[in-house]
Design a protein around this motif. Sequence first.
Motif, short mmCIF file in Angstrom:
data_model
loop_
_atom_site.label_atom_id
_atom_site.label_comp_id
_atom_site.label_asym_id
_atom_site.label_seq_id
_atom_site.Cartn_x
_atom_site.Cartn_y
_atom_site.Cartn_z
N ALA A 78 3.40 -8.75 1.71
CA ALA A 78 4.75 -9.17 1.32
C ALA A 78 5.53 -8.08 0.59
N LYS A 79 4.84 -7.26 -0.21
CA LYS A 79 5.52 -6.21 -0.98
C LYS A 79 5.60 -4.89 -0.22
N GLY A 80 4.79 -4.76 0.84
CA GLY A 80 4.91 -3.50 1.57
C GLY A 80 3.80 -3.20 2.54
N MET A 81 4.16 -2.39 3.55
CA MET A 81 3.22 -1.80 4.49
C MET A 81 3.27 -0.30 4.26
N GLU A 82 2.16 0.26 3.81
CA GLU A 82 2.17 1.63 3.28
C GLU A 82 1.21 2.55 4.05
N ASP A 83 1.56 3.83 4.10
CA ASP A 83 0.66 4.92 4.48
C ASP A 83 -0.08 4.71 5.80
N PRO A 84 0.65 4.61 6.93
CA PRO A 84 -0.02 4.38 8.21
C PRO A 84 -0.81 5.59 8.69
N ARG A 85 -1.84 5.31 9.49
CA ARG A 85 -2.55 6.31 10.29
C ARG A 85 -2.74 5.73 11.68
N VAL A 86 -2.84 6.61 12.68
CA VAL A 86 -2.93 6.09 14.04
C VAL A 86 -3.88 6.94 14.89
N VAL A 87 -4.65 6.27 15.75
CA VAL A 87 -5.49 6.91 16.76
C VAL A 87 -5.38 6.08 18.03
N LYS A 88 -5.92 6.61 19.12
CA LYS A 88 -5.98 5.87 20.37
C LYS A 88 -7.42 5.85 20.85
N SER A 152 -10.29 -1.44 -12.59
CA SER A 152 -10.28 -2.46 -13.64
C SER A 152 -8.94 -3.17 -13.80
N ASN A 153 -7.86 -2.62 -13.19
CA ASN A 153 -6.54 -3.22 -13.37
C ASN A 153 -6.28 -4.41 -12.45
N SER A 154 -7.21 -4.71 -11.57
CA SER A 154 -7.03 -5.81 -10.64
C SER A 154 -8.29 -6.66 -10.58
N ALA A 155 -8.11 -7.96 -10.46
CA ALA A 155 -9.26 -8.86 -10.32
C ALA A 155 -9.89 -8.75 -8.94
N ARG A 156 -9.09 -8.33 -7.96
CA ARG A 156 -9.58 -8.17 -6.59
C ARG A 156 -9.88 -6.71 -6.30
N LEU A 157 -10.76 -6.48 -5.35
CA LEU A 157 -11.14 -5.13 -4.95
C LEU A 157 -10.01 -4.50 -4.13
N TRP A 158 -9.59 -3.30 -4.52
CA TRP A 158 -8.62 -2.53 -3.75
C TRP A 158 -9.37 -1.60 -2.80
N ASP A 159 -9.00 -1.64 -1.53
CA ASP A 159 -9.67 -0.82 -0.51
C ASP A 159 -8.60 -0.27 0.42
N LYS A 160 -8.32 1.04 0.32
CA LYS A 160 -7.20 1.66 1.02
C LYS A 160 -7.67 2.79 1.93
N ASP A 161 -6.69 3.51 2.51
CA ASP A 161 -6.97 4.69 3.34
C ASP A 161 -7.94 4.38 4.47
N VAL A 162 -7.71 3.30 5.18
CA VAL A 162 -8.53 2.97 6.35
C VAL A 162 -8.08 3.86 7.51
N ILE A 163 -9.02 4.64 8.07
CA ILE A 163 -8.69 5.63 9.10
C ILE A 163 -9.79 5.62 10.16
N PHE A 164 -9.43 5.31 11.38
CA PHE A 164 -10.40 5.29 12.47
C PHE A 164 -10.66 6.69 13.02
N PHE A 165 -11.89 6.91 13.49
CA PHE A 165 -12.18 8.07 14.32
C PHE A 165 -11.56 7.81 15.70
N CYS A 227 -6.08 12.56 7.10
CA CYS A 227 -5.72 12.46 8.50
C CYS A 227 -6.89 11.93 9.32
N PRO A 228 -6.63 11.30 10.46
CA PRO A 228 -7.73 10.95 11.36
C PRO A 228 -8.55 12.20 11.71
N PRO A 229 -9.87 12.08 11.75
CA PRO A 229 -10.71 13.24 12.05
C PRO A 229 -10.35 13.88 13.39
N VAL A 230 -10.40 15.20 13.44
CA VAL A 230 -10.08 15.97 14.64
C VAL A 230 -11.40 16.42 15.26
#
Length: 335
Positions: A78-88, A152-165, A227-230
């Motif tokens: 709801a507050k945002g879609m951030e920092d995209p990465r893309v592979v095919k 520690s600033n959030s009750a939920r786990l933050w998990d970012k920078d998801v990047i596929f090979f 970046c996605p791995p090269v």
Amino acid sequence: MIRIKKEGVILRQTAMAFENEGVLNPATIKDGNQILFYYRAVRRGNHSSIGFCALSDPLTVAERLTSPILFPEHTYEAKGMEDPRVVKIDDLYYLTYTAYDGVNACGALATSKDGRQFKKEGLIVAQMELKTFLQLASTHAPLNEKYSLFNSNSARLWDKDVIFFPRRIKGKLHFLHRIKPDIQVVAVNEISELTPDFWKNYFLHFHEHLLLTPKYAYESSYVGGGCPPVETPEGWLLIYHGVRQTTKGFIYVGCAALLDLDNPQIVRARLPHPILVPERVWETRGDVDNVCFPTGTVLINDTLYIYYGAGDDVIAVGAVSLQEILQVLLSHKTA
């Protein structure tokens, strides 16, 4: 020491409402004779969507949409879609992004057959209370105290920078993700396997999934995906970001490592110095000062173009010889 050759700013904010505060952190991929370019667009109030450009060559914007190609539609973003990465992979575009609901930030996935029309697949990382993660992850091995400190600033786990090979490895989908302060790696047969039970077992053996931890002074606070791995004959070239805290705030730099082709859990080499550091005014001064945040690459012959968010405000690009950076990396083997 190797550094990328900076080509300058390639994209700036406009007066359009969806990107009137800044543009940053793009995902890039070659598509025939053009480059598809998905970027984080920020409107006033720090609300993010994903804008779109098409480049006719690595330095020339030929098309730019006047509205987001992807925008928040669900509660989890709801507050945002951030920092995209893309592979095919297997003729399907995998576009990952950080979904922010105003409290929690988690990796999400959208897929597309043509790179223009996307289907949102939802959150693909664990939806878990922080205390549960800490308990599970410390069951079989000691857990770095920074995990408690940074989260520690959030009750939920933050998990970012998801990047596929960009391809399956031994039949499995692999992706990087980042729970501060380290980079971790996941391997599954299909996305549908990422169930609550999967993540519970994953975190019980969390120490087995660590890929990169802070090692050098310039990344002493934490590291994160870039970046996605090269794919190269020498291994997977990984451009990631490192962060160091100073009296003037955090400094974000671009870093490089080389992963094993058949088992990307193995780090074959790692540079002891950054390849991209804040120097130019658009990097040292911005919405956030001293930020070089690489998120996309394009390889043309031997030239690797690296696209990055600069100062959390604009998008810039630099270039480096692929053979040169591999040669330097191979002089710093770790395995």
